[in-house]
Design an enzyme around this catalytic site. Structure first.
Site, PDB file in Angstrom:
ATOM      1  N   HIS A  18       0.800  -1.229   0.000  1.00  0.00           N
ATOM      2  CA  HIS A  18       0.000   0.000   0.000  1.00  0.00           C
ATOM      3  C   HIS A  18       0.830   1.276   0.000  1.00  0.00           C
ATOM      4  O   HIS A  18       0.497   2.247   0.695  1.00  0.00           O
ATOM      5  CB  HIS A  18      -0.950  -0.011   1.187  1.00  0.00           C
ATOM      6  CG  HIS A  18      -2.077  -0.988   1.077  1.00  0.00           C
ATOM      7  ND1 HIS A  18      -2.520  -1.493  -0.124  1.00  0.00           N
ATOM      8  CD2 HIS A  18      -2.856  -1.574   2.037  1.00  0.00           C
ATOM      9  CE1 HIS A  18      -3.535  -2.323   0.092  1.00  0.00           C
ATOM     10  NE2 HIS A  18      -3.755  -2.401   1.385  1.00  0.00           N
ATOM     11  N   HIS A  64      -9.747   2.400   0.444  1.00  0.00           N
ATOM     12  CA  HIS A  64      -9.656   1.272   1.379  1.00  0.00           C
ATOM     13  C   HIS A  64     -10.715   1.317   2.484  1.00  0.00           C
ATOM     14  O   HIS A  64     -10.427   1.033   3.646  1.00  0.00           O
ATOM     15  CB  HIS A  64      -8.256   1.227   2.002  1.00  0.00           C
ATOM     16  CG  HIS A  64      -7.808  -0.125   2.437  1.00  0.00           C
ATOM     17  ND1 HIS A  64      -8.376  -0.797   3.495  1.00  0.00           N
ATOM     18  CD2 HIS A  64      -6.836  -0.948   1.958  1.00  0.00           C
ATOM     19  CE1 HIS A  64      -7.756  -1.956   3.668  1.00  0.00           C
ATOM     20  NE2 HIS A  64      -6.827  -2.080   2.746  1.00  0.00           N
ATOM     21  N   TYR A  86     -13.683   0.082   4.843  1.00  0.00           N
ATOM     22  CA  TYR A  86     -14.252  -1.151   5.384  1.00  0.00           C
ATOM     23  C   TYR A  86     -15.747  -0.910   5.555  1.00  0.00           C
ATOM     24  O   TYR A  86     -16.168   0.032   6.224  1.00  0.00           O
ATOM     25  CB  TYR A  86     -13.676  -1.468   6.757  1.00  0.00           C
ATOM     26  CG  TYR A  86     -12.243  -1.909   6.802  1.00  0.00           C
ATOM     27  CD1 TYR A  86     -11.901  -3.188   7.256  1.00  0.00           C
ATOM     28  CD2 TYR A  86     -11.201  -1.046   6.452  1.00  0.00           C
ATOM     29  CE1 TYR A  86     -10.575  -3.588   7.340  1.00  0.00           C
ATOM     30  CE2 TYR A  86      -9.876  -1.440   6.526  1.00  0.00           C
ATOM     31  CZ  TYR A  86      -9.570  -2.707   6.973  1.00  0.00           C
ATOM     32  OH  TYR A  86      -8.258  -3.104   7.062  1.00  0.00           O
ATOM     33  N   GLU A 128     -11.748  -3.410  -2.756  1.00  0.00           N
ATOM     34  CA  GLU A 128     -10.770  -2.454  -3.263  1.00  0.00           C
ATOM     35  C   GLU A 128     -10.595  -2.666  -4.762  1.00  0.00           C
ATOM     36  O   GLU A 128      -9.990  -3.652  -5.181  1.00  0.00           O
ATOM     37  CB  GLU A 128      -9.438  -2.635  -2.547  1.00  0.00           C
ATOM     38  CG  GLU A 128      -9.509  -2.573  -1.027  1.00  0.00           C
ATOM     39  CD  GLU A 128      -8.321  -3.270  -0.378  1.00  0.00           C
ATOM     40  OE1 GLU A 128      -7.171  -2.877  -0.672  1.00  0.00           O
ATOM     41  OE2 GLU A 128      -8.555  -4.221   0.395  1.00  0.00           O
TER      42      GLU A 128
END
Length: 363
Positions: free
Chosen positions: A117, A192, A194, A325
């Site tokens: 990342h 990213h 959640y 993603e």
């Protein structure tokens, strides 16, 4: 406390960055009351309020109510990248190195022996320039810009980036990415967040029903680096071509789901792939993901362990949230057969991802 609704993006103070810079939090609200809150620190989507089947608005993304939560030692150690923009290269690069135009580059190694990342200080930890505005159709939007200098985290080239969040009238959050460079460089950008579509109503996200219309996935080794094989999902726990609860077969996948699926051909004329669909039975909420990217990484929150306590004092335990993603494939700079990720001078990288929220009536 909820912010006042407005068609024009507004902002409040969110905290102070490690540099001492004041960090705002912008609120984008559409005519239905759907609201996205975004901070230019890391480009983080901190809150996303969307309606359930009864019209009740609830926050469906994991995160914190202040910047302090994202800067805490516990968060920095766990580093789950809640809601952040990721780059230069989302996902993993094996051993942190690649060869480009005859030169081998060594990147920061921050995930075992691999680069993850964007490295030790990826785009999730930088301050982006922020410009709130209205899109041409009147939708509230936030444009974020960042200049990544040559050599940052080991990457070649000065990269000029622009990411725009647009909260549309149909309860879609559209994310537009644009980038240019003065030297050839790998580039793989993603968001990213959640998700938990029944946040506060369920113990975890394992009951969410997921559909990924892909017939292949990238096989990985035990460090989550692709072997190069694109394997058929048929007959495996990676087959989500029909709606399947996230938890139905997760025990068959060592470590849980953290894999990239190879998306089918884009839809005409939009140029976007159907990437995923999620239905949560308790709330009735649905999530449709569309993207121009060739892959999608489904991560089931395997490394959440309850040590982080988020909004509403909810401990984020294992599988409490999941990520979808949109991206290029992991380690593509070291796999010539994968879709290319090298951006060169004179080229403009463009990508679109849409997270569209809806509801389904009770059966």
């Amino acid at each position: 406390m909820r912010m006042a609704s407005s068609s024009t993006p507004t902002s409040v103070s969110f905290g102070t960055a490690p540099t001492g810079e004041a960090v705002p939090l912008f609120s984008l609200v559409n005519a239905h009351g759907t609201e996205a809150r975004i901070t230019p620190y890391g480009g983080i989507l901190t809150h996303l309020f969307v309606p359930d089947r009864h019209g009740n608005l609830s926050d469906v993304v994991l995160g914190f109510d202040s910047l302090e939560g994202y800067l805490s030692p516990a968060y920095q150690q766990a580093n789950p990248y809640f809601g952040a923009l990721i780059g230069r290269y989302a996902n993993r690069i094996a051993n942190g190195h690649f060869t480009l135009d005859g030169h081998t580059y060594q990147l920061a190694v921050n995930n075992g022996s691999n680069h993850l990342h964007g490295g030790t200080r990826g785009f999730n930890q930088v301050m982006w320039n922020a410009t709130p505005h209205l899109a041409p159709d009147g939708s509230p939007a936030l444009r974020l810009g960042y200049h990544s200098p040559h050599g940052e985290e080991g990457y070649p080239g000065t990269l000029h980036l622009e990411v725009e969040y647009v909260l549309c009238a149909d309860n879609s959050l559209r994310i537009e990415y644009r980038a240019s460079t003065d030297r050839a460089t790998p580039l793989n950008l993603t968001q990213h967040s959640y998700f938990n579509l029944a946040h506060g109503q369920v113990p975890n996200a394992l009951g969410h029903e997921l559909t990924i219309p892909a017939d292949r996935y990238t096989v990985v080794d035990d460090t989550l680096i692709p072997t190069g094989e694109l394997r058929a999902v048929a007959g495996t726990p990676f087959d989500f071509r029909e709606p399947t609860a996230i938890g139905a077969r997760i025990a068959q996948v060592p470590g849980g789901y953290d894999h990239n699926w190879v998306l089918p051909a884009p839809l005409a004329p939009s140029g976007l792939h159907r990437a995923a669909f999620v239905y949560e039975p308790t709330s009735g909420r649905t999530l449709t993901v569309l993207t121009s990217q060739p892959g999608i990484q489904f991560y089931a929150g395997n490394f959440l362990d309850g040590s982080l306590v988020g909004k509403d004092n909810v401990p984020y335990t294992q599988h409490y949230g999941f990520c979808l993603e949109t991206q290029h494939f992991p380690d593509s700079p070291n796999h010539p057969a994968f879709p290319g990720t090298i951006l060169r001078p004179g080229q403009v990288f463009r990508s679109t991802t849409v997270y569209r929220f809806g509801v389904r009536a009770e059966a």
